[in-house]
Design a protein around this motif. Structure first.
Motif, PDB file in Angstrom:
ATOM      1  N   VAL A 147     -44.825  30.923 100.046  1.00 15.07           N
ATOM      2  CA  VAL A 147     -43.999  29.835 100.575  1.00 15.07           C
ATOM      3  C   VAL A 147     -44.127  28.612  99.682  1.00 15.07           C
ATOM      4  O   VAL A 147     -45.234  28.238  99.282  1.00 15.07           O
ATOM      5  CB  VAL A 147     -44.406  29.457 102.017  1.00 15.07           C
ATOM      6  CG1 VAL A 147     -43.640  28.216 102.478  1.00 15.07           C
ATOM      7  CG2 VAL A 147     -44.156  30.609 102.980  1.00 15.07           C
ATOM      8  N   VAL A 148     -42.986  27.987  99.391  1.00 14.46           N
ATOM      9  CA  VAL A 148     -42.943  26.686  98.723  1.00 14.46           C
ATOM     10  C   VAL A 148     -42.222  25.720  99.660  1.00 14.46           C
ATOM     11  O   VAL A 148     -41.079  25.965 100.033  1.00 14.46           O
ATOM     12  CB  VAL A 148     -42.200  26.749  97.381  1.00 14.46           C
ATOM     13  CG1 VAL A 148     -42.124  25.357  96.744  1.00 14.46           C
ATOM     14  CG2 VAL A 148     -42.879  27.729  96.432  1.00 14.46           C
ATOM     15  N   THR A 149     -42.893  24.634 100.047  1.00 16.84           N
ATOM     16  CA  THR A 149     -42.258  23.617 100.876  1.00 16.84           C
ATOM     17  C   THR A 149     -41.896  22.406 100.019  1.00 16.84           C
ATOM     18  O   THR A 149     -42.484  22.170  98.969  1.00 16.84           O
ATOM     19  CB  THR A 149     -43.172  23.161 102.022  1.00 16.84           C
ATOM     20  OG1 THR A 149     -44.319  22.489 101.486  1.00 16.84           O
ATOM     21  CG2 THR A 149     -43.616  24.354 102.867  1.00 16.84           C
ATOM     22  N   ASN A 150     -40.915  21.640 100.489  1.00  9.79           N
ATOM     23  CA  ASN A 150     -40.506  20.406  99.828  1.00  9.79           C
ATOM     24  C   ASN A 150     -40.579  19.248 100.815  1.00  9.79           C
ATOM     25  O   ASN A 150     -39.982  19.308 101.890  1.00  9.79           O
ATOM     26  CB  ASN A 150     -39.065  20.511  99.318  1.00  9.79           C
ATOM     27  CG  ASN A 150     -38.933  21.294  98.024  1.00  9.79           C
ATOM     28  OD1 ASN A 150     -38.618  20.753  96.980  1.00  9.79           O
ATOM     29  ND2 ASN A 150     -39.181  22.594  98.097  1.00  9.79           N
ATOM     30  N   PRO A 176     -48.508  39.778  92.592  1.00 11.94           N
ATOM     31  CA  PRO A 176     -47.112  40.176  92.823  1.00 11.94           C
ATOM     32  C   PRO A 176     -46.687  39.908  94.261  1.00 11.94           C
ATOM     33  O   PRO A 176     -47.394  40.275  95.204  1.00 11.94           O
ATOM     34  CB  PRO A 176     -47.122  41.680  92.517  1.00 11.94           C
ATOM     35  CG  PRO A 176     -48.309  41.887  91.640  1.00 11.94           C
ATOM     36  CD  PRO A 176     -49.330  40.891  92.095  1.00 11.94           C
ATOM     37  N   LEU A 177     -45.551  39.246  94.408  1.00 12.80           N
ATOM     38  CA  LEU A 177     -45.000  38.949  95.723  1.00 12.80           C
ATOM     39  C   LEU A 177     -43.678  39.667  95.901  1.00 12.80           C
ATOM     40  O   LEU A 177     -42.953  39.913  94.926  1.00 12.80           O
ATOM     41  CB  LEU A 177     -44.789  37.441  95.889  1.00 12.80           C
ATOM     42  CG  LEU A 177     -46.037  36.560  95.829  1.00 12.80           C
ATOM     43  CD1 LEU A 177     -45.643  35.084  95.874  1.00 12.80           C
ATOM     44  CD2 LEU A 177     -47.002  36.889  96.959  1.00 12.80           C
ATOM     45  N   ASP A 178     -43.357  40.008  97.130  1.00 17.40           N
ATOM     46  CA  ASP A 178     -42.065  40.605  97.456  1.00 17.40           C
ATOM     47  C   ASP A 178     -41.047  39.562  97.877  1.00 17.40           C
ATOM     48  O   ASP A 178     -39.846  39.726  97.665  1.00 17.40           O
ATOM     49  CB  ASP A 178     -42.222  41.622  98.599  1.00 17.40           C
ATOM     50  CG  ASP A 178     -43.206  42.716  98.265  1.00 17.40           C
ATOM     51  OD1 ASP A 178     -42.999  43.397  97.238  1.00 17.40           O
ATOM     52  OD2 ASP A 178     -44.176  42.883  99.023  1.00 17.40           O
ATOM     53  N   LEU A 179     -41.532  38.470  98.485  1.00 20.25           N
ATOM     54  CA  LEU A 179     -40.655  37.483  99.097  1.00 20.25           C
ATOM     55  C   LEU A 179     -41.244  36.096  98.926  1.00 20.25           C
ATOM     56  O   LEU A 179     -42.430  35.886  99.182  1.00 20.25           O
ATOM     57  CB  LEU A 179     -40.501  37.796 100.594  1.00 20.25           C
ATOM     58  CG  LEU A 179     -39.772  36.793 101.483  1.00 20.25           C
ATOM     59  CD1 LEU A 179     -38.295  36.709 101.098  1.00 20.25           C
ATOM     60  CD2 LEU A 179     -39.919  37.187 102.959  1.00 20.25           C
ATOM     61  N   VAL A 180     -40.406  35.133  98.478  1.00 16.56           N
ATOM     62  CA  VAL A 180     -40.793  33.725  98.448  1.00 16.56           C
ATOM     63  C   VAL A 180     -39.791  32.951  99.290  1.00 16.56           C
ATOM     64  O   VAL A 180     -38.579  33.020  99.056  1.00 16.56           O
ATOM     65  CB  VAL A 180     -40.831  33.155  97.018  1.00 16.56           C
ATOM     66  CG1 VAL A 180     -41.105  31.648  97.050  1.00 16.56           C
ATOM     67  CG2 VAL A 180     -41.892  33.859  96.175  1.00 16.56           C
ATOM     68  N   LEU A 181     -40.303  32.220 100.265  1.00 17.64           N
ATOM     69  CA  LEU A 181     -39.487  31.346 101.107  1.00 17.64           C
ATOM     70  C   LEU A 181     -39.603  29.930 100.573  1.00 17.64           C
ATOM     71  O   LEU A 181     -40.709  29.401 100.450  1.00 17.64           O
ATOM     72  CB  LEU A 181     -39.962  31.405 102.555  1.00 17.64           C
ATOM     73  CG  LEU A 181     -39.988  32.786 103.221  1.00 17.64           C
ATOM     74  CD1 LEU A 181     -40.612  32.688 104.611  1.00 17.64           C
ATOM     75  CD2 LEU A 181     -38.593  33.383 103.300  1.00 17.64           C
ATOM     76  N   GLY A 195     -33.926  30.527 100.242  1.00 18.56           N
ATOM     77  CA  GLY A 195     -33.974  29.104 100.500  1.00 18.56           C
ATOM     78  C   GLY A 195     -33.644  28.800 101.949  1.00 18.56           C
ATOM     79  O   GLY A 195     -32.745  29.414 102.531  1.00 18.56           O
ATOM     80  N   LEU A 196     -34.370  27.862 102.536  1.00 20.88           N
ATOM     81  CA  LEU A 196     -34.092  27.400 103.903  1.00 20.88           C
ATOM     82  C   LEU A 196     -33.849  25.897 103.871  1.00 20.88           C
ATOM     83  O   LEU A 196     -34.729  25.121 103.486  1.00 20.88           O
ATOM     84  CB  LEU A 196     -35.251  27.703 104.850  1.00 20.88           C
ATOM     85  CG  LEU A 196     -35.484  29.190 105.166  1.00 20.88           C
ATOM     86  CD1 LEU A 196     -36.550  29.761 104.263  1.00 20.88           C
ATOM     87  CD2 LEU A 196     -35.870  29.377 106.632  1.00 20.88           C
ATOM     88  N   GLY A 197     -32.630  25.494 104.252  1.00 26.92           N
ATOM     89  CA  GLY A 197     -32.273  24.090 104.298  1.00 26.92           C
ATOM     90  C   GLY A 197     -31.815  23.709 105.694  1.00 26.92           C
ATOM     91  O   GLY A 197     -31.668  24.555 106.576  1.00 26.92           O
ATOM     92  N   GLY A 198     -31.570  22.407 105.874  1.00 22.06           N
ATOM     93  CA  GLY A 198     -31.083  21.928 107.155  1.00 22.06           C
ATOM     94  C   GLY A 198     -31.536  20.517 107.431  1.00 22.06           C
ATOM     95  O   GLY A 198     -32.399  19.975 106.734  1.00 22.06           O
TER      96      GLY A 198
END
Length: 226
Positions: free
Chosen positions: A56-59, A114-119, A28-31
């Motif tokens: 990637v999932v953006t909000n 298949p994914l290794d990483l989800v941001l 998760g990336l917040g700020g």
């Protein structure tokens, strides 16, 4: 602080983000608004996309603005980028009612393979923003020097408890009168040994330590599943 939400869609979401099985590492990336979260996501995609499979999932509250930016930048194949329109305060969708983000992550993993990483990028929020541990494995909090060099000293859960603190836009320090040494000292005092990285991602500077930190988490996850 992290919370579990096992009651949300129990027919699908039966495993917390820290569970086992073949599942992507969720970061998760917040700020705050304008701190450089989307630019950081884009830089991470460029740094890691040749090594691991990324989604990637953006909000955003009412738009797909951040997802559209990533699509225009072509940081990943279009099917690996999706968006959640929260319709409410951003931290609600990453901490309180995480169902929309859980659906987005699981749909992304099903559709993109298949994914290794989800941001997972939060919408712009304040210093209290944290992710539910039912949604992410680890979280990065991004602040910028233009917001004031007193931000690390002010604290807040985003600053004090995130697994990695990123202080972005260091190239602006001399223009806004920010003291980077003071920010580093204050961050160390607030974070109790948790790491802090200084970056200027718009200028292509400093993303490698962040990418290396994610690589280490991926390696730990792989070792744990072995």
């Amino acid at each position: 602080m992290h919370q579990d939400h096992p009651e949300v869609f129990p027919q699908r979401h039966t495993m917390s983000a820290s569970g086992g099985g073949r599942r992507a590492l969720r970061v998760g990336l917040g700020g705050p608004v304008g701190s450089g979260k989307t630019a950081t996501v884009a830089a991470l995609c460029r740094a890691l996309r040749d090594e691991v499979a990324i989604g990637v999932v953006t909000n955003d509250i009412y738009t797909r603005e951040d997802a559209d930016f990533l699509l225009r930048q072509a940081v990943l194949a279009p099917e690996r980028i999706t968006a959640v329109e929260t319709g409410a305060c951003p931290h609600t969708a990453i901490r309180d009612d995480i169902s929309a983000n859980l659906e987005a992550v699981e749909d992304l993993e099903e559709q993109a393979g298949p994914l290794d990483l989800v941001l997972l990028e939060s919408g712009g929020d304040n210093l209290t923003a944290t992710f539910s541990k039912g949604l992410v494995d680890v979280q990065i909090f991004v602040i910028d020097v233009a917001g004031g060099d007193d931000i690390p000293r002010k604290g807040g859960p985003g600053v004090t408890t995130s697994d990695l603190l990123v202080v972005n836009k260091v190239d602006l320090a001399e223009h806004v009168g920010a003291d980077l040494d003071r920010m580093a000292t204050d961050a160390a005092a607030q974070r109790g040994g948790l790491p802090t990285v200084f970056t200027s991602v718009a200028r292509g500077q400093g993303i490698e330590p962040v990418a290396a930190w994610i690589r280490e988490r991926l390696a730990r996850k792989a070792a744990g599943a072995a």
